[in-house]
Design a protein around this motif. Structure first.
Motif, PDB file in Angstrom:
ATOM      1  N   GLU A 423       0.705  -1.119   0.069  1.00 15.72           N
ATOM      2  CA  GLU A 423      -0.059   0.148   0.014  1.00 15.72           C
ATOM      3  C   GLU A 423       0.657   1.380   0.089  1.00 15.72           C
ATOM      4  N   LEU A 424       2.157   1.120   0.133  1.00 15.46           N
ATOM      5  CA  LEU A 424       3.171   2.258   0.298  1.00 15.46           C
ATOM      6  C   LEU A 424       3.889   2.330  -0.940  1.00 15.46           C
ATOM      7  N   LYS A 425       3.561   1.466  -2.174  1.00 14.13           N
ATOM      8  CA  LYS A 425       4.574   1.381  -3.185  1.00 14.13           C
ATOM      9  C   LYS A 425       4.422   2.550  -4.048  1.00 14.13           C
ATOM     10  N   ASP A 426       3.718   3.443  -3.916  1.00 13.69           N
ATOM     11  CA  ASP A 426       3.556   4.808  -4.782  1.00 13.69           C
ATOM     12  C   ASP A 426       3.793   6.124  -3.775  1.00 13.69           C
ATOM     13  N   VAL A 427       4.144   5.682  -2.606  1.00  8.25           N
ATOM     14  CA  VAL A 427       4.521   6.875  -1.603  1.00  8.25           C
ATOM     15  C   VAL A 427       5.851   7.407  -2.144  1.00  8.25           C
ATOM     16  N   PRO A 428       6.281   8.756  -2.313  1.00  4.37           N
ATOM     17  CA  PRO A 428       7.381   9.352  -2.793  1.00  4.37           C
ATOM     18  C   PRO A 428       8.449   8.994  -1.561  1.00  4.37           C
ATOM     19  N   ASP A 429       9.787   8.710  -2.056  1.00  9.12           N
ATOM     20  CA  ASP A 429      10.786   8.657  -1.059  1.00  9.12           C
ATOM     21  C   ASP A 429      10.989   9.541   0.033  1.00  9.12           C
ATOM     22  N   LYS A 430      10.528  10.910  -0.107  1.00  4.41           N
ATOM     23  CA  LYS A 430      10.702  11.821   0.981  1.00  4.41           C
ATOM     24  C   LYS A 430       9.908  11.356   2.134  1.00  4.41           C
ATOM     25  N   PHE A 431       8.503  10.468   1.825  1.00  2.00           N
ATOM     26  CA  PHE A 431       7.702  10.180   2.799  1.00  2.00           C
ATOM     27  C   PHE A 431       7.726   8.842   3.343  1.00  2.00           C
ATOM     28  N   ILE A 432       8.378   7.907   2.650  1.00  2.00           N
ATOM     29  CA  ILE A 432       8.334   6.384   2.833  1.00  2.00           C
ATOM     30  C   ILE A 432       8.543   5.905   4.155  1.00  2.00           C
ATOM     31  N   HIS A 433       9.347   6.722   5.011  1.00  2.99           N
ATOM     32  CA  HIS A 433       9.602   6.406   6.231  1.00  2.99           C
ATOM     33  C   HIS A 433       8.711   6.703   7.233  1.00  2.99           C
ATOM     34  N   GLU A 434       7.862   7.882   6.833  1.00  4.26           N
ATOM     35  CA  GLU A 434       7.047   8.210   7.702  1.00  4.26           C
ATOM     36  C   GLU A 434       5.736   8.928   6.852  1.00  4.26           C
ATOM     37  N   PRO A 435       4.980   7.896   6.515  1.00  4.50           N
ATOM     38  CA  PRO A 435       4.013   8.213   5.487  1.00  4.50           C
ATOM     39  C   PRO A 435       2.725   9.009   6.119  1.00  4.50           C
ATOM     40  N   HIS A 436       2.710   9.253   7.224  1.00  8.55           N
ATOM     41  CA  HIS A 436       1.624   9.835   8.020  1.00  8.55           C
ATOM     42  C   HIS A 436       1.781  11.537   7.889  1.00  8.55           C
ATOM     43  N   LYS A 437       3.197  11.912   7.655  1.00 11.81           N
ATOM     44  CA  LYS A 437       3.460  13.312   7.296  1.00 11.81           C
ATOM     45  C   LYS A 437       2.998  13.698   5.837  1.00 11.81           C
ATOM     46  N   MET A 438       2.680  12.779   4.902  1.00  9.45           N
ATOM     47  CA  MET A 438       2.272  13.198   3.501  1.00  9.45           C
ATOM     48  C   MET A 438       1.019  14.255   3.680  1.00  9.45           C
ATOM     49  N   PRO A 439       1.098  15.242   2.885  1.00 11.56           N
ATOM     50  CA  PRO A 439      -0.058  16.051   2.774  1.00 11.56           C
ATOM     51  C   PRO A 439      -1.179  15.394   1.983  1.00 11.56           C
ATOM     52  N   ALA A 440      -2.267  15.955   2.202  1.00 18.15           N
ATOM     53  CA  ALA A 440      -3.590  15.100   1.737  1.00 18.15           C
ATOM     54  C   ALA A 440      -3.497  14.982  -0.174  1.00 18.15           C
ATOM     55  N   ASP A 441      -3.026  15.967  -0.798  1.00 20.15           N
ATOM     56  CA  ASP A 441      -2.960  15.719  -2.082  1.00 20.15           C
ATOM     57  C   ASP A 441      -1.761  14.491  -2.625  1.00 20.15           C
ATOM     58  N   ILE A 442      -0.980  14.595  -1.847  1.00 22.43           N
ATOM     59  CA  ILE A 442       0.277  13.543  -2.270  1.00 22.43           C
ATOM     60  C   ILE A 442      -0.310  12.222  -1.554  1.00 22.43           C
ATOM     61  N   GLN A 443      -1.233  11.894  -0.629  1.00 24.56           N
ATOM     62  CA  GLN A 443      -1.610  10.868  -0.178  1.00 24.56           C
ATOM     63  C   GLN A 443      -2.760  10.270  -1.350  1.00 24.56           C
ATOM     64  N   TYR A 454      -3.528   2.846   4.936  1.00 28.25           N
ATOM     65  CA  TYR A 454      -2.364   2.485   5.937  1.00 28.25           C
ATOM     66  C   TYR A 454      -2.622   3.155   7.115  1.00 28.25           C
ATOM     67  N   PRO A 455      -2.133   2.727   8.535  1.00 26.80           N
ATOM     68  CA  PRO A 455      -2.525   3.067   9.643  1.00 26.80           C
ATOM     69  C   PRO A 455      -1.642   4.479   9.990  1.00 26.80           C
ATOM     70  N   GLU A 456      -2.280   5.240  10.876  1.00 28.41           N
ATOM     71  CA  GLU A 456      -1.352   6.202  11.430  1.00 28.41           C
ATOM     72  C   GLU A 456      -0.534   5.530  12.512  1.00 28.41           C
ATOM     73  N   PRO A 457       0.610   6.190  12.967  1.00 31.01           N
ATOM     74  CA  PRO A 457       1.608   5.423  13.705  1.00 31.01           C
ATOM     75  C   PRO A 457       0.819   5.158  15.180  1.00 31.01           C
ATOM     76  N   ILE A 458       0.764   3.896  15.481  1.00 29.87           N
ATOM     77  CA  ILE A 458      -0.116   3.669  16.727  1.00 29.87           C
ATOM     78  C   ILE A 458       0.366   4.101  17.892  1.00 29.87           C
ATOM     79  N   VAL A 459       1.669   4.561  18.127  1.00 34.28           N
ATOM     80  CA  VAL A 459       2.257   5.206  19.479  1.00 34.28           C
ATOM     81  C   VAL A 459       2.982   6.339  18.813  1.00 34.28           C
ATOM     82  N   ASP A 460       3.465   7.386  19.840  1.00 32.09           N
ATOM     83  CA  ASP A 460       4.384   8.439  19.637  1.00 32.09           C
ATOM     84  C   ASP A 460       5.734   7.771  20.212  1.00 32.09           C
ATOM     85  N   HIS A 461       6.675   7.663  19.336  1.00 36.20           N
ATOM     86  CA  HIS A 461       7.950   6.854  19.596  1.00 36.20           C
ATOM     87  C   HIS A 461       8.781   7.508  20.676  1.00 36.20           C
TER      88      HIS A 461
END
Length: 479
Positions: A423-443, A454-461
């Motif tokens: 589900e992350l295969k088309d996510v840009p490299d910039k956001f691949i490690h933290e996809p929840h930071k993608m703006p809505a249009d990029i999502q 794809y879920p939000e991070p379940i916890v705050d690391h």
């Protein structure tokens, strides 16, 4: 009547460098006796055909088929150890000795003692021979014969110690001295067939031939750069020999010898690094043997009363690979799909469960045991206690792996993540490690809506890191 020398296979399904086969064959040749191969279906394992057992049982079948090619039969016996070996003595003529490779887990030691007691009643010897280790647990000790508790001094002596030679048995001799072909117990054979019918995975590379081929490939194509590639999960930079060592389709002495030859070359850093990994394997077996309580308890006694979390919803999401942390989820999905996980990912996922969720390492260790086709109790327990900061040579409790930092460092372009989290295969490299930071249009453009696809991070690391450190400080460091 000719005496029979039995080889009891457990996790040594090979002909090359098999000390149990070698010992039984030598005895049969000297006394003009027979040899017999048996495998015991222990009831503790027959009810589960998850990936780990699936791979193991199909390996047994592969070995049985290889036996048939040289007109030899791998007999199946089942039931409790007492039931199985009582039946063996009833159905087979005069058994002189049962040979087996040494194993050192608490389960194996208890089982072997039960078999020993059973055979003694029938005046049959149970003889153990060298297991699938370079050095067994009592061979590398301090000068006062106490066991080491730290890897580095252990490894120094391990590296210096003389290594044992390989043993070989001629297949023609095995066939010539083999005894009974008719099934010892038809019911056990049927039980094994039923178990195999429940095994659903299609393992393409299994058994001794595949193991030897993989060893050759690794030595020729990977070993020289092993020190550079072993931490990159997307690269084929590890040995991938562990499943074969677990089932014993490959002798660890063969592996050591093949790698040691490469030490003589100019580029020996790869072989040196790899050989030290073999030392780790023996080290963890030594620890579990000398400190059997660590199968269930933390090696570091001061951490035996930690207040682990028991959030089963979090545990379920971790198992499914749905935590919202891509590198963690990729690792868990790889485990669930193929029963194997890159060692770097084993560290990351174990750290996440024990530190970000503050959940008991025993839960993760058990789950890995059900899935890993290379499951080795000593190494798995040692690895989990290392990641959870409660074992020997453990990572300090205040070092908590950042899943994002680990992802950026070891999967920089997200290739590994995209393979196992499609589900992350088309996510840009910039956001691949933290996809929840993608703006809505990029999502939308990536067809990956966070919270839906794809879920939000379940916890705050950052917050969980503080909680994990506090847990150790309050209930460990102050004792």
């Amino acid at each position: 009547m000719n005496e029979t020398y039995v080889v009891w296979f457990r996790n040594d399904f090979r002909f090359h460098d098999n000390p149990a086969v070698h010992a039984a064959l030598n005895e049969a040749q000297e006394s003009d006796g027979n040899i017999l191969f048996v495998f015991h279906l222990h009831p503790d394992f027959t009810g589960n055909t998850d990936l780990s057992n699936d791979y193991f049982f199909q390996t047994v079948r592969d070995f049985a088929e290889e036996c048939e090619k040289i007109n030899v039969k791998l007999h199946i016996i089942s039931g409790t150890p007492k039931e199985a070996f009582d039946l063996l003595t009833e159905r087979v003529g005069v058994i002189n000795t049962v040979y087996h490779a040494r194993d050192f887990t608490p389960f194996a030691l208890q089982r072997d003692e039960e078999v020993r007691h059973t055979l003694q009643k029938h005046r049959i010897r149970l003889e153990s021979v060298r297991g699938n280790y370079i050095h067994e647990p009592f061979e590398i000790t301090k000068n006062n014969e106490e066991p080491y508790k730290v890897y580095t001094p252990y490894s120094r002596q391990w590296l210096r110690a003389e290594k044992t030679s390989l043993v070989q048995s001629d297949p023609d001799d095995i066939s010539r001295f083999y005894g009974r072909i008719k099934a010892v117990d038809a019911e056990s054979e049927k039980t094994f067939s039923t178990i195999l019918n429940n095994c659903s995975s299609n393992w393409k590379k299994i058994g001794e031939k595949a193991a030897l081929h993989r060893l050759e490939f690794f030595i020729k194509n990977v070993l020289s750069r092993y020190h550079h590639t072993r931490d990159l999960p997307e690269k084929a930079g590890t040995s991938r020999l562990s499943p074969y060592l677990r089932t014993g389709t490959l002798s660890v002495r063969q592996v050591y010898n093949a790698a040691a030859v490469q030490l003589e070359g100019k580029n020996n850093e790869g072989p040196e690094t790899f050989i030290k990994e073999l030392a780790w394997r023996d080290f963890y077996t030594m620890i579990l043997t000398h400190f059997p309580e660590t199968a269930e308890k933390e090696f570091q006694e001061k951490y035996r009363d930690l207040s682990w979390n028991n959030n089963q919803d979090h545990f379920s999401l971790w198992k499914q690979g749905m935590t919202g942390f891509p590198i963690v989820d990729a690792g868990m999905r790889q485990l669930n799909q193929i029963g194997w996980m890159h060692n770097r990912l084993r560290m990351i996922t174990a750290s996440f469960l024990t530190k970000d969720f503050q959940m008991d390492w025993r839960l993760g260790e058990k789950y890995f045991g059900e899935k890993l086709i290379d499951y080795d109790p000593a190494s798995n327990i040692g690895g989990w206690q290392w990641a959870g900061s409660v074992g020997t040579d453990a990572v300090p409790y205040f070092r908590v792996f950042s899943p994002v930092r680990q992802s950026e460092r070891f999967d920089p372009d997200g290739s590994y993540i995209r393979r196992y989290v499609p589900e992350l295969k088309d996510v840009p490299d910039k956001f691949i490690h933290e996809p929840h930071k993608m703006p809505a249009d990029i999502q939308d453009k990536a067809s990956c809506r966070i919270g839906k696809d794809y879920p939000e991070p379940i916890v705050d690391h950052k917050q969980e890191r503080k909680r994990a450190i506090a847990m150790f400080k309050e209930e460990g460091e102050l004792l």
